[in-house]
Design a protein around this motif. Structure first.
Motif, PDB file in Angstrom:
ATOM      1  N   LEU A 121      36.943  27.803  -5.211  1.00  0.00           N
ATOM      2  CA  LEU A 121      36.874  29.265  -5.177  1.00  0.00           C
ATOM      3  C   LEU A 121      36.397  29.821  -6.517  1.00  0.00           C
ATOM      4  O   LEU A 121      35.586  30.750  -6.565  1.00  0.00           O
ATOM      5  CB  LEU A 121      38.244  29.841  -4.830  1.00  0.00           C
ATOM      6  CG  LEU A 121      38.367  31.372  -4.789  1.00  0.00           C
ATOM      7  CD1 LEU A 121      37.413  31.952  -3.748  1.00  0.00           C
ATOM      8  CD2 LEU A 121      39.802  31.775  -4.483  1.00  0.00           C
ATOM      9  N   ARG A 122      36.886  29.252  -7.597  1.00  0.00           N
ATOM     10  CA  ARG A 122      36.452  29.690  -8.929  1.00  0.00           C
ATOM     11  C   ARG A 122      34.946  29.523  -9.095  1.00  0.00           C
ATOM     12  O   ARG A 122      34.265  30.399  -9.635  1.00  0.00           O
ATOM     13  CB  ARG A 122      37.179  28.891 -10.011  1.00  0.00           C
ATOM     14  CG  ARG A 122      38.643  29.253 -10.197  1.00  0.00           C
ATOM     15  CD  ARG A 122      39.270  28.368 -11.275  1.00  0.00           C
ATOM     16  NE  ARG A 122      40.673  28.637 -11.441  1.00  0.00           N
ATOM     17  CZ  ARG A 122      41.190  29.558 -12.245  1.00  0.00           C
ATOM     18  NH1 ARG A 122      40.365  30.308 -12.968  1.00  0.00           N
ATOM     19  NH2 ARG A 122      42.489  29.734 -12.351  1.00  0.00           N
ATOM     20  N   LEU A 123      34.423  28.393  -8.627  1.00  0.00           N
ATOM     21  CA  LEU A 123      32.991  28.136  -8.755  1.00  0.00           C
ATOM     22  C   LEU A 123      32.184  29.150  -7.948  1.00  0.00           C
ATOM     23  O   LEU A 123      31.137  29.639  -8.416  1.00  0.00           O
ATOM     24  CB  LEU A 123      32.665  26.722  -8.290  1.00  0.00           C
ATOM     25  CG  LEU A 123      33.238  25.581  -9.140  1.00  0.00           C
ATOM     26  CD1 LEU A 123      32.942  24.233  -8.488  1.00  0.00           C
ATOM     27  CD2 LEU A 123      32.663  25.624 -10.551  1.00  0.00           C
ATOM     28  N   VAL A 124      32.665  29.491  -6.755  1.00  0.00           N
ATOM     29  CA  VAL A 124      31.969  30.470  -5.920  1.00  0.00           C
ATOM     30  C   VAL A 124      31.981  31.843  -6.585  1.00  0.00           C
ATOM     31  O   VAL A 124      30.954  32.531  -6.647  1.00  0.00           O
ATOM     32  CB  VAL A 124      32.627  30.550  -4.522  1.00  0.00           C
ATOM     33  CG1 VAL A 124      32.056  31.723  -3.732  1.00  0.00           C
ATOM     34  CG2 VAL A 124      32.416  29.254  -3.766  1.00  0.00           C
ATOM     35  N   VAL A 125      33.133  32.245  -7.094  1.00  0.00           N
ATOM     36  CA  VAL A 125      33.260  33.573  -7.719  1.00  0.00           C
ATOM     37  C   VAL A 125      32.391  33.658  -8.973  1.00  0.00           C
ATOM     38  O   VAL A 125      31.722  34.665  -9.215  1.00  0.00           O
ATOM     39  CB  VAL A 125      34.736  33.860  -8.053  1.00  0.00           C
ATOM     40  CG1 VAL A 125      34.855  35.139  -8.865  1.00  0.00           C
ATOM     41  CG2 VAL A 125      35.555  33.976  -6.780  1.00  0.00           C
ATOM     42  N   MET A 126      32.391  32.591  -9.772  1.00  0.00           N
ATOM     43  CA  MET A 126      31.608  32.603 -11.016  1.00  0.00           C
ATOM     44  C   MET A 126      30.105  32.615 -10.746  1.00  0.00           C
ATOM     45  O   MET A 126      29.323  33.085 -11.580  1.00  0.00           O
ATOM     46  CB  MET A 126      31.976  31.389 -11.867  1.00  0.00           C
ATOM     47  CG  MET A 126      33.382  31.458 -12.454  1.00  0.00           C
ATOM     48  SD  MET A 126      33.836  29.944 -13.337  1.00  0.00           S
ATOM     49  CE  MET A 126      32.606  29.927 -14.644  1.00  0.00           C
ATOM     50  N   SER A 127      29.686  32.092  -9.585  1.00  0.00           N
ATOM     51  CA  SER A 127      28.258  32.048  -9.272  1.00  0.00           C
ATOM     52  C   SER A 127      27.807  33.252  -8.452  1.00  0.00           C
ATOM     53  O   SER A 127      26.641  33.324  -8.046  1.00  0.00           O
ATOM     54  CB  SER A 127      27.932  30.764  -8.503  1.00  0.00           C
ATOM     55  OG  SER A 127      28.630  30.725  -7.265  1.00  0.00           O
ATOM     56  N   SER A 128      28.699  34.189  -8.198  1.00  0.00           N
ATOM     57  CA  SER A 128      28.343  35.378  -7.423  1.00  0.00           C
ATOM     58  C   SER A 128      27.466  36.314  -8.259  1.00  0.00           C
ATOM     59  O   SER A 128      27.408  36.190  -9.480  1.00  0.00           O
ATOM     60  CB  SER A 128      29.611  36.119  -6.989  1.00  0.00           C
ATOM     61  OG  SER A 128      30.297  36.633  -8.112  1.00  0.00           O
ATOM     62  N   PRO A 129      26.750  37.261  -7.620  1.00  0.00           N
ATOM     63  CA  PRO A 129      25.891  38.195  -8.365  1.00  0.00           C
ATOM     64  C   PRO A 129      26.652  38.995  -9.416  1.00  0.00           C
ATOM     65  O   PRO A 129      26.088  39.385 -10.432  1.00  0.00           O
ATOM     66  CB  PRO A 129      25.339  39.112  -7.259  1.00  0.00           C
ATOM     67  CG  PRO A 129      25.409  38.271  -6.024  1.00  0.00           C
ATOM     68  CD  PRO A 129      26.627  37.433  -6.166  1.00  0.00           C
ATOM     69  N   THR A 130      27.914  39.247  -9.153  1.00  0.00           N
ATOM     70  CA  THR A 130      28.757  39.940 -10.137  1.00  0.00           C
ATOM     71  C   THR A 130      29.916  39.023 -10.499  1.00  0.00           C
ATOM     72  O   THR A 130      31.007  39.129  -9.939  1.00  0.00           O
ATOM     73  CB  THR A 130      29.299  41.268  -9.562  1.00  0.00           C
ATOM     74  OG1 THR A 130      29.992  40.993  -8.324  1.00  0.00           O
ATOM     75  CG2 THR A 130      28.173  42.238  -9.316  1.00  0.00           C
TER      76      THR A 130
END
Length: 202
Positions: A121-130
């Motif tokens: 989840l951390r990886l997904v959030v960090m790679s999001s547009p914001t």
């Protein structure tokens, strides 16, 4: 590469993991060999856990937060906790049979699943547009603390039981339940808070 103190503590914690695994799986000869192995394992794990709390506190207090520390600190934590699970389910010194062994296996699986889910989840959030930094929640801090206490109790209570008239590991049972519940709640809390970043259409 010159490291600051928090990063040095993180590296020390990682280096203590194989030492902990060795004493956790190795039994000294003699009537007191198993208790000596348990005691040394608990001391090494406890010392490593102290570095976990110390490096973060020092880094925040003296503004020594680095990208290296952000990456390695949680990784070192996972190495330490996963190694404890490995030792507890593999070594005959730690409740090798019966209901408690099953409970340790199940709780260990819960911990591993939770850590992998939150890390993903951390990886997904960090790679999001914001990008958003996922801060440690109260549940997360309580989870980490409970895991450390749980591991030390699992290692030390068998020593205490050799001097007591009963053989039921009450504290191990209690801490296994508490740690597992906090692990589940902390994972659910993270997923609930950042679920909006998991878009199946992207």
């Amino acid at each position: 590469m010159k490291m600051n103190l928090p990063n040095k503590l993180t590296i020390i914690r990682i280096l203590m993991v194989p030492l902990f695994i060795f004493f956790g799986l190795f039994t000294f000869p003699g009537p007191w060999g198993a208790n000596l192995s348990r005691l040394l394992s608990a001391v090494i794990f406890g010392a490593a856990a102290v570095t976990d709390f110390a490096d973060g506190k020092i880094a925040r207090k003296y503004n020594l937060i680095t990208d290296f520390g952000k990456f390695m600190d949680p990784l070192a934590d996972k190495f330490l906790v996963f190694s404890a699970i490995l030792v507890f389910v593999s070594s005959p010194m730690y409740h090798p049979t019966g209901a408690l062994h099953i409970a340790l296996v199940v709780s260990g699986a819960v911990v591993i699943f939770r850590e992998l889910a939150v890390t993903s989840l951390r990886l997904v959030v960090m790679s999001s547009p914001t990008p958003v930094v996922i801060a440690a929640s109260w549940y997360g801090k309580a989870k980490t603390f409970s895991q450390c206490i749980w591991a030390v109790v699992v290692m030390l209570e068998p020593i205490a039981l050799t001097y007591l008239p009963w053989q039921t590991p009450f504290l191990t049972w209690v801490m296994t339940v508490v740690m597992t519940v906090l692990t589940i709640f902390s994972g659910a809390d993270y997923i609930k808070s950042y679920w909006k970043y998991l878009d199946p259409n992207k």
